[in-house]
Design a protein around this motif. Structure first.
Motif, short mmCIF file in Angstrom:
data_model
loop_
_atom_site.label_atom_id
_atom_site.label_comp_id
_atom_site.label_asym_id
_atom_site.label_seq_id
_atom_site.Cartn_x
_atom_site.Cartn_y
_atom_site.Cartn_z
N ILE A 156 1.37 -0.75 0.40
CA ILE A 156 -0.19 -0.40 -0.63
C ILE A 156 0.97 0.90 -0.03
O ILE A 156 1.60 1.61 -0.12
N GLU A 157 0.91 1.94 -0.98
CA GLU A 157 1.65 3.05 -1.09
C GLU A 157 1.47 3.94 -0.47
O GLU A 157 2.18 5.40 0.09
N GLU A 158 0.20 4.34 -0.67
CA GLU A 158 -0.08 5.67 0.32
C GLU A 158 -1.63 5.84 0.81
O GLU A 158 -2.33 5.49 -0.17
N VAL A 159 -2.13 6.34 2.30
CA VAL A 159 -3.07 6.61 1.87
C VAL A 159 -3.88 8.06 2.15
O VAL A 159 -2.95 8.81 2.69
N ARG A 160 -4.66 8.71 1.84
CA ARG A 160 -5.31 10.37 1.61
C ARG A 160 -6.61 9.73 2.31
O ARG A 160 -7.58 9.41 2.03
N LEU A 161 -7.18 11.65 2.76
CA LEU A 161 -8.43 12.02 3.29
C LEU A 161 -8.78 13.20 2.39
O LEU A 161 -7.96 14.08 2.43
N TYR A 162 -9.44 12.59 2.08
CA TYR A 162 -9.83 14.31 1.21
C TYR A 162 -11.51 14.66 2.24
O TYR A 162 -12.12 13.97 2.19
N ILE A 163 -12.18 16.12 2.11
CA ILE A 163 -13.36 17.11 2.11
C ILE A 163 -13.39 17.20 1.29
O ILE A 163 -12.58 18.56 0.65
N ASP A 164 -14.98 16.94 0.54
CA ASP A 164 -14.68 18.22 -0.40
C ASP A 164 -14.22 18.49 -1.90
O ASP A 164 -13.81 19.45 -1.94
N GLY A 165 -12.89 17.01 -1.36
CA GLY A 165 -11.84 17.18 -3.23
C GLY A 165 -10.74 18.16 -2.52
O GLY A 165 -9.50 17.66 -2.95
N GLU A 166 -11.05 18.69 -1.92
CA GLU A 166 -9.69 18.64 -0.61
C GLU A 166 -9.02 18.13 0.11
O GLU A 166 -9.62 17.13 1.14
N ARG A 167 -7.43 17.84 -0.29
CA ARG A 167 -6.73 16.08 0.95
C ARG A 167 -6.69 17.50 2.09
O ARG A 167 -6.07 18.13 2.17
N VAL A 168 -6.64 16.48 3.28
CA VAL A 168 -6.89 17.78 4.50
C VAL A 168 -6.02 16.42 5.58
O VAL A 168 -5.44 16.89 6.63
N ALA A 169 -5.69 15.57 4.92
CA ALA A 169 -4.66 14.07 5.18
C ALA A 169 -4.29 13.56 4.72
O ALA A 169 -5.36 12.69 4.00
N SER A 170 -2.65 12.41 4.89
CA SER A 170 -2.25 11.39 4.21
C SER A 170 -1.39 10.54 4.77
O SER A 170 -1.61 10.75 6.67
N HIS A 171 -1.70 9.55 4.77
CA HIS A 171 -0.52 8.72 5.16
C HIS A 171 0.65 7.73 4.78
O HIS A 171 0.22 7.23 3.94
N ASP A 172 1.99 7.14 5.15
CA ASP A 172 2.35 6.11 4.25
C ASP A 172 1.74 5.13 4.33
O ASP A 172 0.80 4.57 5.16
N LEU A 191 -17.14 13.08 2.13
CA LEU A 191 -15.44 12.91 3.43
C LEU A 191 -15.03 11.17 2.27
O LEU A 191 -15.48 10.73 1.79
N ARG A 192 -13.96 11.55 1.73
CA ARG A 192 -12.71 10.52 0.76
C ARG A 192 -12.00 9.26 1.61
O ARG A 192 -11.16 10.18 1.62
N LEU A 193 -11.83 8.76 2.05
CA LEU A 193 -10.70 7.97 1.80
C LEU A 193 -9.89 7.11 1.03
O LEU A 193 -10.71 6.16 0.54
N GLU A 194 -8.62 7.54 0.24
CA GLU A 194 -8.37 6.65 -0.64
C GLU A 194 -7.04 6.31 -0.71
O GLU A 194 -5.97 6.37 0.40
N ALA A 195 -6.86 5.00 -0.98
CA ALA A 195 -5.73 4.38 -0.94
C ALA A 195 -5.07 3.64 -2.43
O ALA A 195 -5.81 3.51 -3.40
#
Length: 540
Positions: A156-172, A191-195
Motif C-alpha cells: 500500500i503506497e499511500e492513504v489519503r483523506l479528502y473533504i469535498d475534494g480538498e486533501r486534509v490528511a495523508s499517511h504512508d 469525506l473520501r478515504l483513498e489508497a
C-alpha cells in the motif's frame, strides 16, 4: 495518534453502557456472573435490562473505538478481509481490494425524524481506515497478460483523506491508517478515504505469439466516500435586562445543538430536547475472508461505536431544577418522531409523536457571566463561548396599566383602560406592524384581557369596555416576548370593582325594586288579617 483522551481505557462500568444495539435479556445477578465470570455492578445489571442514555455526548464511544481498532488486522498476500459494504476493485494482479472508513470521531448520528440519521462530524478529528487486498496467483496473472508473469512485491503506497475534494490528511502505506484532519468546511460534505495499491510484476519468459507487453507493476486506487455534515456552532444570541436586574437570554442555532452552561463549574445549565446513547456500527459486525478459492463470512475482530442523539420525551430541561434558570420558550421546526429509524434493540425514551427541534431556547436567570457561558453542540467537544457569537440586546421596559370606571348606572358600567410606556409615557399599541418576529418563531402581539376576554387598545393606548355584571374586573397585560418586539415591555395587572349600589341611581333602583316586590306581600298580609278577624269567634 489518539487524541482527546481516547487512549484512556474504559472501566467495566463504562463498557456496560456502550452497546445499546445489543439485546436486553435482563440477567439476574447469578446469570450475569455465569455468563461473564464476574459479579456485576449495579450499572452492569441495569445495562442488561435497558439501554443507558446520557445527558450530554459521552467520550466512551471514541475511547472504545480507539482501543478496539488495533485488533483489526489485514490478511496476507493471498487473503483479503472485506467489510460487507465495501466497494472492491479488481485488476490484473490485484483482487478484492478496498479502502473502507472504519470510524470518524468525534461525531454523532442525529436522529431527526424517521429517515436515516445524519452523521455530524467535528471540524477537527480522527479518521480510522482499513485497507486490504490480495495478490492473484501467478497462473491467473499469466492468463490475464498472455505472458508468463509473477508478482515480486506488493504494498500500500499511500492513504489519503479528502473533504469535498480538498486533501486534509495523508499517511504512508498502512492497512490500518489513523488520519488526523482539520477542515474549515461546514455543512454537508463528501469525506473520501483513498489508497494506492501496487504490485510489482516480473515477466520470466515470453509465450510464443505473445501480443501483450507486461508492465513493471499493476496499480489500483481504491476508495470509499461517505456524505457527512461538518458540525460548527454559528449561534445567535438575544439578550435583555428585566427591571429587577435579572437577565433574559435567547440563543438560536440553525442545526441541532445541545444547550449551554451558565457557570464555570457547570452547575447552572440548560439543554434542549436531545439526549444520547452509544451503539456499535453494525456494518462492521462481520467480514468476508476472501481467497482465490473461497469466500467465508467471519466475525469482525473490531467494532466501531458511535454516539447517537435522539429527541427525548423528557424534553428541554434547566438545572438546578429549583434555583436554576427558568426556560421561557423553546422553538424550532416540527418533525415526526424518529422512533422508526432506531435500531430494533434500542429502547430509549424517544418521543413517540411529533416534536419541536430545540433550535432556539430562551431563559430567564439571575445573571450571565460572559466569560463562563459556553454553548455546547451535539458533537462532543464542539462548543463556543457567548462572547464569540453574534449578539443583540433588546430593551425591556416597564409598562403602566390603569383602569377606571368612567360611567355607571344601575345596569352597566364603562371601564377605561390605558396602557403606556412607564419611562416615556408613550401609548402602547397592541397591533403594531413594526414588531419583530423571533428568530425561528412566529410573531406574537401583546394582548390585553379583561377577566380573560381580549380587548384592543387604540392609537392612544386606550381601550373602553362596557360591563353589565357586578363584581371585580381584573385587567391583565400580557406583552410581546422581548425576542419579538423592540422595545418590549413587562406585563402588568390591575383590578377595579363595580356594583350598582355604588351609585345614587343604583340605590334608588334597589329601593324601587324592593317596594315593587313588597306590594304583593303587603296586600296578601292585609287580606289575611281581615279574613281572620271576620271569622274570629269571640269568648262567651
Amino acid at each position: 495518534m489518539q487524541t482527546n483522551g481516547e487512549e484512556e481505557p474504559l472501566t467495566e462500568t463504562e463498557r456496560a453502557t456502550l452497546f445499546s444495539k445489543q439485546p436486553d435479556p435482563c440477567l439476574s445477578e447469578s446469570e450475569y456472573e455465569t455468563e461473564h465470570g464476574t459479579e456485576p455492578t449495579a450499572i452492569q445489571r441495569l445495562a442488561t435490562c435497558t439501554d443507558i442514555t446520557f445527558a450530554e455526548p459521552p467520550d466512551t464511544a471514541a475511547r472504545w473505538t480507539a482501543a478496539d481498532f488495533p485488533t483489526l488486522t489485514p490478511g496476507n498476500e493471498s487473503t483479503s478481509y472485506v467489510p460487507p459494504n465495501a466497494n472492491t476493485t479488481e485488476s490484473v494482479a490485484i483482487a478484492d481490494a478496498h479502502a473502507s472508513l472504519f470510524a470518524i470521531h468525534p461525531s454523532t448520528y442525529v436522529h431527526l425524524d424517521g429517515d436515516d440519521p445524519s452523521q455530524y462530524i467535528a471540524p477537527e478529528g480522527t479518521v480510522r481506515g482499513f485497507v486490504d487486498y490480495r495478490v492473484r496467483e501467478s497462473a491467473a496473472i499469466t492468463n490475464a497478460t498472455n505472458a508468463s508473469v509473477s508478482a515480486t512485491d506488493h504494498d500500500i503506497e499511500e492513504v489519503r483523506l479528502y473533504i469535498d475534494g480538498e486533501r486534509v490528511a495523508s499517511h504512508d502505506g498502512n492497512a490500518t491508517p489513523v488520519l488526523e484532519y482539520r477542515t474549515d468546511e461546514s455543512g454537508r460534505v463528501d469525506l473520501r478515504l483513498e489508497a494506492d495499491i501496487r504490485v510489482d510484476l516480473e515477466s520470466s519468459t515470453s509465450r510464443p505469439n505473445a501480443t501483450t507487453s507486461v508492465p513493471p507493476a499493476d496499480e489500483v486506487t481504491v476508495a470509499e466516500t461517505r456524505t457527512v455534515r461538518v458540525y460548527t456552532l454559528d449561534a445567535e444570541s438575544y439578550e435583555t435586562t428585566y427591571p429587577n436586574g435579572e437577565t433574559g437570554l435567547a440563543i438560536y442555532h440553525a442545526q441541532p445543538w445541545h444547550g449551554y452552561t451558565l457557570t464555570a463549574d457547570g452547575t447552572d445549565r440548560v439543554r434542549g430536547v436531545w439526549r444520547y446513547y452509544t451503539g456499535r456500527d453494525t456494518r462492521w459486525d462481520t467480514l468476508t475472508r476472501s481467497t482465490a478459492t473461497d469466500a467465508e463470512t467471519v466475525d469482525a475482530p473490531a467494532q466501531p461505536v458511535y454516539v447517537h442523539a435522539f429527541p427525548s420525551r423528557i424534553g428541554p430541561r434547566a438545572e438546578p431544577v429549583r434555583d436554576g434558570p427558568t426556560i421561557l420558550d423553546v422553538w424550532g421546526t416540527d418533525a415526526p418522531t424518529p422512533a422508526a429509524g432506531l435500531h430494533e434493540n434500542v429502547d430509549v425514551g424517544v418521543v413517540n409523536e411529533s416534536y419541536t427541534r430545540s433550535y432556539g431556547m430562551a431563559i430567564r436567570t439571575d445573571s450571565v457571566d460572559d466569560s463562563a457561558l459556553t454553548i455546547h453542540g451535539v458533537v462532543r467537544g464542539v462548543e463556543t463561548n457567548l462572547s464569540d457569537v453574534e449578539r443583540e440586546h433588546r430593551p425591556l421596559r416597564e409598562s403602566n396599566l390603569s383602569v377606571t370606571v368612567t360611567d355607571r348606572n344601575e345596569t352597566a358600567a364603562t371601564l377605561r383602560i390605558e396602557l403606556t410606556d412607564a419611562r416615556t409615557d408613550d401609548p402602547i399599541v397592541l397591533r403594531d406592524g413594526d414588531r419583530r418576529a423571533p428568530i425561528g418563531g412566529e410573531p406574537r402581539t401583546g394582548t390585553l384581557r379583561v377577566n380573560g376576554n381580549a380587548v384592543e387598545t387604540n392609537g392612544r393606548g386606550v381601550a373602553v369596555v362596557t360591563v353589565n355584571e357586578p363584581g371585580i374586573y381584573t385587567v391583565e397585560y400580557d406583552p410581546d416576548s422581548w425576542r419579538a418586539a423592540s422595545p418590549a415591555y413587562v406585563g402588568a395587572t390591575e383590578s377595579v370593582r363595580w356594583h350598582p349600589l355604588t351609585t345614587v341611581s343604583g340605590w334608588l333602583h334597589v329601593i324601587e325594586t324592593v317596594v315593587v316586590w313588597a306590594i304583593p306581600f303587603a296586600v296578601t298580609l292585609y287580606a289575611g288579617l281581615r279574613i281572620g278577624r271576620f271569622f274570629r269567634i269571640s269568648d262567651p
